[in-house]
Enzyme design. Structure first.
Site, short mmCIF file in Angstrom:
data_model
loop_
_atom_site.label_atom_id
_atom_site.label_comp_id
_atom_site.label_asym_id
_atom_site.label_seq_id
_atom_site.Cartn_x
_atom_site.Cartn_y
_atom_site.Cartn_z
N PRO A 112 0.84 -1.21 0.00
CA PRO A 112 0.00 0.00 0.00
C PRO A 112 0.87 1.25 0.00
O PRO A 112 1.86 1.33 0.73
CB PRO A 112 -0.79 -0.12 1.31
CG PRO A 112 0.09 -0.95 2.20
CD PRO A 112 0.81 -1.91 1.30
N ASN A 130 9.20 -6.72 3.34
CA ASN A 130 9.02 -5.53 2.51
C ASN A 130 10.28 -4.68 2.61
O ASN A 130 10.82 -4.52 3.70
CB ASN A 130 7.79 -4.76 3.01
CG ASN A 130 7.52 -3.47 2.27
OD1 ASN A 130 7.08 -2.50 2.86
ND2 ASN A 130 7.76 -3.42 0.98
N GLY A 131 10.74 -4.16 1.46
CA GLY A 131 11.88 -3.25 1.50
C GLY A 131 12.98 -3.61 0.53
O GLY A 131 13.56 -4.70 0.61
N ASP A 132 13.28 -2.71 -0.40
CA ASP A 132 14.39 -2.87 -1.35
C ASP A 132 14.25 -4.09 -2.24
O ASP A 132 15.21 -4.83 -2.46
CB ASP A 132 15.74 -2.93 -0.61
CG ASP A 132 16.11 -1.60 0.03
OD1 ASP A 132 15.50 -0.58 -0.34
OD2 ASP A 132 16.99 -1.59 0.90
N CYS A 191 3.56 3.63 9.02
CA CYS A 191 3.76 4.91 8.32
C CYS A 191 4.70 5.80 9.13
O CYS A 191 4.45 6.08 10.30
CB CYS A 191 2.42 5.62 8.11
SG CYS A 191 2.63 7.20 7.21
N GLN A 209 -6.54 -1.21 4.55
CA GLN A 209 -5.64 -0.81 5.63
C GLN A 209 -6.18 0.40 6.39
O GLN A 209 -6.51 1.42 5.79
CB GLN A 209 -4.25 -0.48 5.08
CG GLN A 209 -3.24 -0.20 6.18
CD GLN A 209 -1.88 0.18 5.66
OE1 GLN A 209 -1.69 1.30 5.21
NE2 GLN A 209 -0.93 -0.75 5.71
N LYS A 249 0.99 -4.13 9.69
CA LYS A 249 2.22 -3.81 8.97
C LYS A 249 3.05 -2.94 9.90
O LYS A 249 2.60 -1.87 10.33
CB LYS A 249 1.93 -3.08 7.66
CG LYS A 249 3.16 -2.89 6.76
CD LYS A 249 2.74 -2.38 5.37
CE LYS A 249 3.92 -2.42 4.40
NZ LYS A 249 4.90 -1.34 4.64
#
Length: 322
Positions: A16, A200-202, A100, A70, A139
């Site tokens: 998201p 999640n990430g890169d 966030c 979400q 998340k």
């Protein structure tokens, strides 16, 4: 991977992103192979008051499903009522945003700020678990900052409160989106809980998604920025296509995306979305910088599409000539 009773049929799925993962882009990602899509963050209070902006975020195409919605908030009561509302609207999964990092969000005690008070957040998750019958997920981030890396502790609390799956973006709130994402934190969470964990990430390709899964043991991989301008990243067969085949696939996806944007939004917002996404789709085109500059000067959906198409066709002719 399964989240509760919801089957996730692919390794990778779209993350998201505020202002980006609206219904047209989610559907495009789903058609390209994303195993699950998630709405932009929905502020619980705005959803409950029927704010037009919140209603627009909650809109979806049936073909997107399974779909997670979400929620963003900090108080149990509005969050539980908003979660019930999401379930009524058709959410297959309700997800709580605890990651966030933006100051305008964390400054109000929402998003990643929820990781700072584990006891209070446990009460929120307990209330959400009682309120909805669909799977509940969270998340999270690696922590608030380098001195407070508490992803494992937060994940264990979330599991104890009945969440069905956890997504981990291992950067801290203070890092936001800078620096390398420390995948070791994802592995630590995987080893600490028994519910499925998404990393999640890169991740900018399916090869990198498979490497993350292999290195961390995560059950699925969320791709965010890596999908901007390249939703075909979710298509396992894309890399095997010839150069001409890839170009043809891209052209079909882009045209479909533009058509969905124009169908879904009023002209003013459609223009904003088209500018944003078509600028990302210029990656790899000849004279891409010039094209992007012209895109942001356009004043109508027709004009921005014409500008993009002229550069797209020019790039094809240049490639053929070479």
């Amino acid at each position: 991977m399964k989240i509760g009773a919801v089957e996730i049929p692919a390794l990778a799925r779209l993350a998201p992103m505020a202002g980006i993962t609206n219904a047209p882009f989610r559907l495009i990602a789903r058609e390209c192979g994303s195993g699950l899509t998630t709405s932009e963050e929905l502020d619980a209070a705005a959803l409950l008051t029927g704010h037009p902006f919140a209603d627009a975020i909650a809109a979806y195409y049936p073909a997107e499903r399974p779909l997670a919605m979400q929620l963003l908030g900090k108080d149990p009561d509005p969050l539980t009522r908003a979660a019930e509302r999401c379930q009524v609207l058709g959410a297959d999964i309700v997800d709580l945003n605890m990651g966030c990092p933006m100051p305008k969000i964390t400054g109000k005690g929402k998003g990643a700020a929820l990781m700072r008070d584990i006891a209070a957040t446990a009460l929120i998750l307990r209330a959400l678990r009682k309120a909805v019958g669909v799977p509940l997920t969270v998340k999270i981030r690696g922590g608030w900052d380098d001195e407070h890396l508490n992803a494992v502790e937060v994940a264990q609390m979330a599991e104890a409160e009945g969440v069905d799956a956890i997504t981990v973006h291992p950067r801290t709130r203070s890092q936001r989106f800078t620096g390398r994402a420390p995948w070791t934190i994802i592995r630590e969470v995987v080893e600490a809980v028994s519910v499925p964990v998404t990393g999640n990430g890169d991740v900018g390709s399916m090869a990198e998604a498979r490497r993350m899964a292999a290195e961390t043991g995560c059950a699925s991989v969320m791709i965010g920025r890596g999908a901007l301008g390249s939703p075909w990243i979710f298509d396992e067969s894309f890399e095997a296509l010839s150069r001409d085949g890839q170009r043809e696939r891209k052209a079909r996806v882009i045209a479909r995306h533009v058509a969905l944007i124009r169908e879904h939004f009023r002209e003013k917002y459609a223009l904003i979305q088209m500018k944003k996404h078509l600028a990302w789709y210029t990656e790899g085109l000849g004279h891409a910088t010039e094209c992007r500059a012209r895109i942001f000067q356009t004043r109508s959906p027709e004009e921005v599409w014409e500008v993009f198409q002229s550069y797209w066709e020019g790039s094809r002719l240049a490639t053929t000539a070479s």
